[in-house]
Design an enzyme around this catalytic site. Structure first.
Site, mmCIF file in Angstrom:
data_model
loop_
_atom_site.group_PDB
_atom_site.id
_atom_site.type_symbol
_atom_site.label_atom_id
_atom_site.label_comp_id
_atom_site.label_asym_id
_atom_site.label_seq_id
_atom_site.Cartn_x
_atom_site.Cartn_y
_atom_site.Cartn_z
ATOM 1 N N LYS A 1 0.853 -1.192 0.000
ATOM 2 C CA LYS A 1 0.000 0.000 0.000
ATOM 3 C C LYS A 1 0.884 1.236 0.000
ATOM 4 O O LYS A 1 1.852 1.319 0.762
ATOM 5 C CB LYS A 1 -0.914 0.000 1.222
ATOM 6 C CG LYS A 1 -1.857 -1.196 1.301
ATOM 7 C CD LYS A 1 -2.589 -1.240 2.636
ATOM 8 C CE LYS A 1 -1.615 -1.476 3.772
ATOM 9 N NZ LYS A 1 -2.279 -1.559 5.086
ATOM 10 N N ASP B 1 -6.513 -1.012 7.913
ATOM 11 C CA ASP B 1 -7.388 -2.096 8.378
ATOM 12 C C ASP B 1 -8.598 -2.254 7.464
ATOM 13 O O ASP B 1 -9.002 -3.382 7.139
ATOM 14 C CB ASP B 1 -7.878 -1.807 9.804
ATOM 15 C CG ASP B 1 -6.747 -1.587 10.775
ATOM 16 O OD1 ASP B 1 -5.633 -2.080 10.527
ATOM 17 O OD2 ASP B 1 -6.972 -0.909 11.799
#
Length: 336
Positions: free
Chosen positions: A241, A278
């Site tokens: 990411k 998350d």
């Protein structure tokens, strides 16, 4: 579409104490910006008292945030953890059930764990963590039954601070037949537990998720391409990411660049990055257990991660979930 399987997450049952403060406050709590520091109960209490303004209190914990996201997407989710005999524990468990998550929570005489999450004006979050009951989970309490019926076992990297426990969790998940997903969680975790993580990843991990800071520390690579290449050598599916620039996913068939989510009607400004990774994992894993191709899994991850940045804390608003479900129906499921 018929759901293929369940995502069972294991990690620390924590309640988030959210405050807004400047960078100068981070110096008073001795925590590097963007990082996480474990503290005892006294240090936590003193830091909360120093914090400016009135805090917001919401359920948290990395794996918990991910599993709530999976459930809100319409998937089957289970969370495995340990809570204390207090009001915060009641809040934590009731919120899991309200969001459609199967709560597999052991009890403890110690207080429910908590996190002081400091949100600076640039929307970055820095955390002090008191694990409380969560760190009293015993390896023998984590059995294959905890992961029975799960397609994917999602394990938060913070568990590496308890080597026997994270090893027991991975061994039990493997015995239950689940694929194992590890989110590296924080660059401070990788700095502290790098050798253990390398050992566990080589032995157990099928899906490895890292942001650019975590990947840099873990791999020692100088750029995104090199970091992703090193990550993909260690797991069947590797995720890198890169914040507002999107993400990259690699598997045996190739490398996929995932564009960041673009603002749409009804979207608000970016106010807090708490839970962004998350919730990205929630969207990605939901796609995987439904058999989606990597590009669509990553696109849903981006949508979820973007939505949670528009609220303070890790709970996407009901209107945000409505926009995500509309995006799934109009964009992601059309070609499935």
């Amino acid at each position: 579409m018929k759901k293929r399987g369940m995502v069972a997450g294991i990690g620390s049952a924590l309640v988030d104490i959210l405050v807004r403060a400047g960078d100068d406050f981070l110096e008073t709590i001795a925590c590097p910006k963007g990082g996480m520091r474990l503290v005892d109960a006294g240090t936590m209490e003193a830091a909360v008292k120093k914090a400016p303004g009135k805090p917001a209190i919401v359920p948290g914990g990395s794996a918990c945030n991910t599993i709530i996201g999976v459930a809100r997407l319409g998937g089957a989710g289970r969370f495995v953890g340990k809570r204390g005999p207090d009001a915060l524990g009641d809040l934590f468990e009731s919120e899991l059930r309200r969001n459609g998550v199967e709560a597999l929570l052991a009890g403890s005489r110690f207080p429910t764990g908590r996190v002081l999450s400091v949100i600076t004006p640039d929307a970055q979050r820095t955390m002090l963590t008191y694990l409380g009951a969560a760190e009293r989970t015993l390896p023998g309490e984590v059995t294959p039954d905890c992961f029975a019926g799960a397609d994917i076992a999602h394990i938060e990297g913070y568990m590496a601070f308890n080597p026997d426990l994270i090893r027991a969790a991975m061994a039990s998940a493997r015995a239950a037949g689940a694929r194992i997903c590890l989110d590296l969680a924080s660059f401070t975790v990788v700095e502290a537990a790098g050798p253990l993580l390398r050992e566990l990843i080589a032995e157990y991990v099928d899906i490895l998720i890292a942001n650019e800071d975590e990947a840099r520390v873990y791999t020692g690579a100088g750029g995104e391409a090199e970091a992703l290449d090193r990550l993909r050598r260690e797991a069947a599916i590797a995720v890198l990411k890169v914040g507002a620039r999107g993400s990259h996913v690699a598997d045996a068939d190739g490398v996929y660049r995932i564009a960041p989510m673009k603002p749409g009607p009804g979207d608000g400004p970016i106010v807090d990055t708490t839970g962004a990774g998350d919730l990205w994992a929630a969207g990605f894993l939901y796609g995987l257990v439904n058999g989606w191709p990597p590009e669509k899994c990553g696109a849903l991850g981006s949508a979820c991660g973007y939505a949670v940045c528009q609220v303070v804390g890790a709970a996407i608003s009901d209107s945000g979930w409505e926009r995500i479900h509309a995006y799934i129906e109009t964009e992601l499921e059309r070609e499935l």
